[in-house]
Every structure is written in structure tokens, then in C-alpha cells.
Design an enzyme around this catalytic site. Structure first.
Site, mmCIF file in Angstrom:
data_model
loop_
_atom_site.group_PDB
_atom_site.id
_atom_site.type_symbol
_atom_site.label_atom_id
_atom_site.label_comp_id
_atom_site.label_asym_id
_atom_site.label_seq_id
_atom_site.Cartn_x
_atom_site.Cartn_y
_atom_site.Cartn_z
ATOM 1 N N HIS A 11 -16.744 -31.338 1.645
ATOM 2 C CA HIS A 11 -16.576 -32.880 0.879
ATOM 3 C C HIS A 11 -17.368 -34.096 1.673
ATOM 4 O O HIS A 11 -17.109 -35.227 1.905
ATOM 5 C CB HIS A 11 -15.420 -33.381 0.206
ATOM 6 C CG HIS A 11 -14.974 -32.738 -1.371
ATOM 7 N ND1 HIS A 11 -15.650 -32.186 -2.418
ATOM 8 C CD2 HIS A 11 -13.870 -31.810 -1.799
ATOM 9 C CE1 HIS A 11 -14.926 -31.936 -3.176
ATOM 10 N NE2 HIS A 11 -13.709 -31.281 -2.752
ATOM 11 N N ARG B 176 -13.224 -27.196 7.150
ATOM 12 C CA ARG B 176 -13.210 -26.525 5.892
ATOM 13 C C ARG B 176 -14.032 -26.122 5.832
ATOM 14 O O ARG B 176 -14.387 -27.179 6.111
ATOM 15 C CB ARG B 176 -11.889 -27.487 5.128
ATOM 16 C CG ARG B 176 -12.519 -27.369 3.336
ATOM 17 C CD ARG B 176 -11.234 -27.792 2.967
ATOM 18 N NE ARG B 176 -11.933 -29.844 3.093
ATOM 19 C CZ ARG B 176 -11.558 -30.353 1.841
ATOM 20 N NH1 ARG B 176 -10.725 -29.584 1.367
ATOM 21 N NH2 ARG B 176 -12.145 -30.984 1.260
ATOM 22 N N ASP C 7 -19.059 -18.261 15.367
ATOM 23 C CA ASP C 7 -19.678 -17.981 16.029
ATOM 24 C C ASP C 7 -20.247 -19.210 17.070
ATOM 25 O O ASP C 7 -20.654 -19.421 18.039
ATOM 26 C CB ASP C 7 -21.591 -17.856 15.460
ATOM 27 C CG ASP C 7 -21.681 -16.323 15.330
ATOM 28 O OD1 ASP C 7 -20.468 -15.802 15.634
ATOM 29 O OD2 ASP C 7 -22.473 -16.145 14.549
ATOM 30 N N GLN D 159 -6.776 -22.964 1.310
ATOM 31 C CA GLN D 159 -6.300 -23.531 0.082
ATOM 32 C C GLN D 159 -6.240 -23.199 -1.454
ATOM 33 O O GLN D 159 -6.869 -22.410 -1.754
ATOM 34 C CB GLN D 159 -7.425 -25.048 0.258
ATOM 35 C CG GLN D 159 -6.888 -25.870 0.200
ATOM 36 C CD GLN D 159 -8.330 -27.154 0.331
ATOM 37 O OE1 GLN D 159 -8.693 -26.894 1.375
ATOM 38 N NE2 GLN D 159 -8.167 -28.328 -0.502
ATOM 39 N N GLU E 84 -5.187 -25.074 -4.944
ATOM 40 C CA GLU E 84 -5.807 -25.868 -5.713
ATOM 41 C C GLU E 84 -5.892 -25.927 -7.152
ATOM 42 O O GLU E 84 -5.752 -27.293 -7.805
ATOM 43 C CB GLU E 84 -6.624 -27.017 -4.369
ATOM 44 C CG GLU E 84 -7.867 -26.141 -5.160
ATOM 45 C CD GLU E 84 -9.190 -26.463 -3.651
ATOM 46 O OE1 GLU E 84 -9.387 -28.533 -3.745
ATOM 47 O OE2 GLU E 84 -10.234 -26.143 -3.267
ATOM 48 N N ASP F 48 -7.232 -32.165 -6.076
ATOM 49 C CA ASP F 48 -7.438 -31.073 -6.999
ATOM 50 C C ASP F 48 -6.887 -30.520 -8.245
ATOM 51 O O ASP F 48 -6.947 -29.774 -8.810
ATOM 52 C CB ASP F 48 -8.525 -29.667 -6.412
ATOM 53 C CG ASP F 48 -10.159 -29.984 -5.550
ATOM 54 O OD1 ASP F 48 -10.840 -29.881 -7.367
ATOM 55 O OD2 ASP F 48 -9.918 -29.947 -4.652
#
Length: 255
Positions: free
Chosen positions: A48, A73, A87, A149, A151, A177
């Protein structure tokens, strides 16, 4: 050359409370400041916020000077994106919107090299210290922390199966959420949502699985800790800048 062990993963495994902060400002300077502020972990958000790989790399590099552990995240449960984030040196990954045992397994496999997973192999990236760490492939799977997560209501209904998935190191409950999924969009403090958060925290604690959450207030953060949450983001960089600047302007309103 040997990399440092994943202190965040080790602390979660030992049930130590980890206090963190959410970072969405996409700034290596902000990340450096936050990493030196005494938090246990800083969440660098790609879901987000307009965080892309080059900027994320700069933030990870900046955080090396501090004591906080970076957690990234990713934008989605996408093996290609997860591979690229690993990586460039991230070792703790939070995968959003996991609703089933199968999706949790997909997240785990994306983070691990074969035969345990499907992560693509490169021996010259930042994660392996540009090839100087000859033991990287041997140690990488053990050093990665995989967080999923939950939600939605659907995710909560699968909480036991998701949390029991081998390779999942912690489960993060997303209040905003979850509130939307329960019909209370914009109101994660609604009684029904808080009851669900409380129950999820207790369930995970009883299972011995570290539970995480984001709070928008000190009061909520303390309540979640009391409910058994072990990695708690107690605020955000956007919140600090917004509230601090608003208070400063207000203090000069009558001058």
C-alpha cells in the site's frame, strides 16, 4: 563471509515481544532514522505504498546502520516478486491476503530454495554478499522468516491450518481489511472486529505461533500485547509525520 543470523526470526521463536513501526514513506533516509530509533523491527511496505525494488534496496542498505530488523511486506503472494525481494537481501517477508492452507504453502515455497521450495537460484546477488558467502545456499532457508497475513473472515476460518503450515514463522492479523471483510470498513475498533482479533491472538498463542498486528494507537497496541500478540507495529512513519506536523501548526494557530 558469513551473514548475520536473522535476529527477528530468532526472537519470534523464543516468544520475545518485538515492538515495530510501519514504514510507507519509501525513503532510505527515513528508513535509516527509524532503524536507529530503538525499534525491534521496521516494516517496509510494498503493498500500500509506492515502493519499488530499487527504492527498497536503498532502504535495506540504509537500515544496516541501525539495530532494527527490516521486514518487507510484498505487494502480493507472487513467487517472482518474493524472489526478487529476497535476492536484494531481505530475510523477513510478510505475505498479504492469505486465506487458505494452500496459499500459505505457496508463500512458504516462494521463500525457500529447492527441494523445500521453488525460489529461483542466483549466486551473485546482494543476499549472498555478491557471491562472497560460499555457504549462502546451505543457510538461506533456515535464515528466512516467513510471515503470512490474514485479513478476511475466510482467512480466520482457516487460521488453524494456515498457522500449522510448515515453514510459517508467524501470522499477522490485518485489522483494516478484516474490518472491511466483516462489514465495518474504516472501523477496526468496532466491537465485533476487536472480538475477532482477540480470539485470533489467543488461538495463535495457544498454538505457540507468534501473532503480529498493526495498531494506530498506543492504547490499542498495549491491548493487543495483553491479548498475546508478539510482534506489534505500534505506529507508522506517515502517522508520526502527519500528527507531528498537525500539532506543530496548531501550536502556532493564535500567533
Amino acid at each position: 563471509m558469513e551473514p548475520a543470523p536473522n535476529r527477528f526470526k530468532m526472537s519470534l521463536a523464543s516468544k520475545k515481544l518485538q515492538i515495530g513501526l510501519w514504514s510507507s514513506l519509501c525513503s532510505n533516509i527515513v528508513a535509516e532514522i527509524l532503524a536507529q530509533s530503538g525499534f525491534n523491527w521496521i516494516l517496509l511496505d510494498m503493498e500500500h505504498s509506492p515502493n519499488e525494488l530499487p527504492g527498497l534496496l536503498a532502504q535495506l542498505q540504509a537500515m544496516k546502520s541501525g539495530s532494527a530488523n527490516p521486514v518487507v511486506r510484498v505487494a502480493w503472494n507472487d513467487p517472482v516478486l518474493i524472489k526478487r525481494v529476497l535476492d536484494i537481501g531481505a530475510t523477513s517477508i510478510l505475505v498479504p491476503f492469505v486465506e487458505s492452507e494452500g496459499e500459505a504453502e505457496r508463500a512458504v515455497k516462494a521463500c525457500l530454495y529447492p527441494p523445500a521450495g521453488i525460489r529461483g537460484v542466483t549466486g551473485s546477488g546482494r543476499a549472498s554478499q555478491y557471491g562472497r558467502n560460499v555457504n549462502y545456499f546451505r543457510d538461506a532457508n533456515d535464515n528466512v522468516c516467513v510471515l503470512v497475513q490474514i485479513e478476511t473472515i475466510s482467512g480466520l476460518l482457516e487460521l488453524d491450518r494456515i498457522a500449522h503450515m510448515r515453514g510459517v514463522d508467524g501470522v499477522f492479523i490485518g485489522p483494516s481489511d478484516l474490518a472491511a471483510s466483516m462489514g465495518h470498513i474504516g472501523n477496526p475498533l468496532h466491537e465485533d472486529v476487536q472480538v475477532a482479533i482477540h480470539k485470533a491472538g489467543q488461538t495463535l498463542a495457544d498454538m505457540g505461533v507468534p501473532a503480529g498486528i498493526l495498531s494506530n494507537s498506543e492504547e490499542s497496541a498495549r491491548r493487543y500485547i495483553k491479548w498475546g500478540y508478539r510482534f506489534v507495529a505500534v505506529g507508522s512513519d506517515i502517522g508520526l509525520v502527519t500528527s507531528g506536523s498537525t500539532r506543530l501548526v496548531a501550536s502556532f494557530a493564535e500567533v
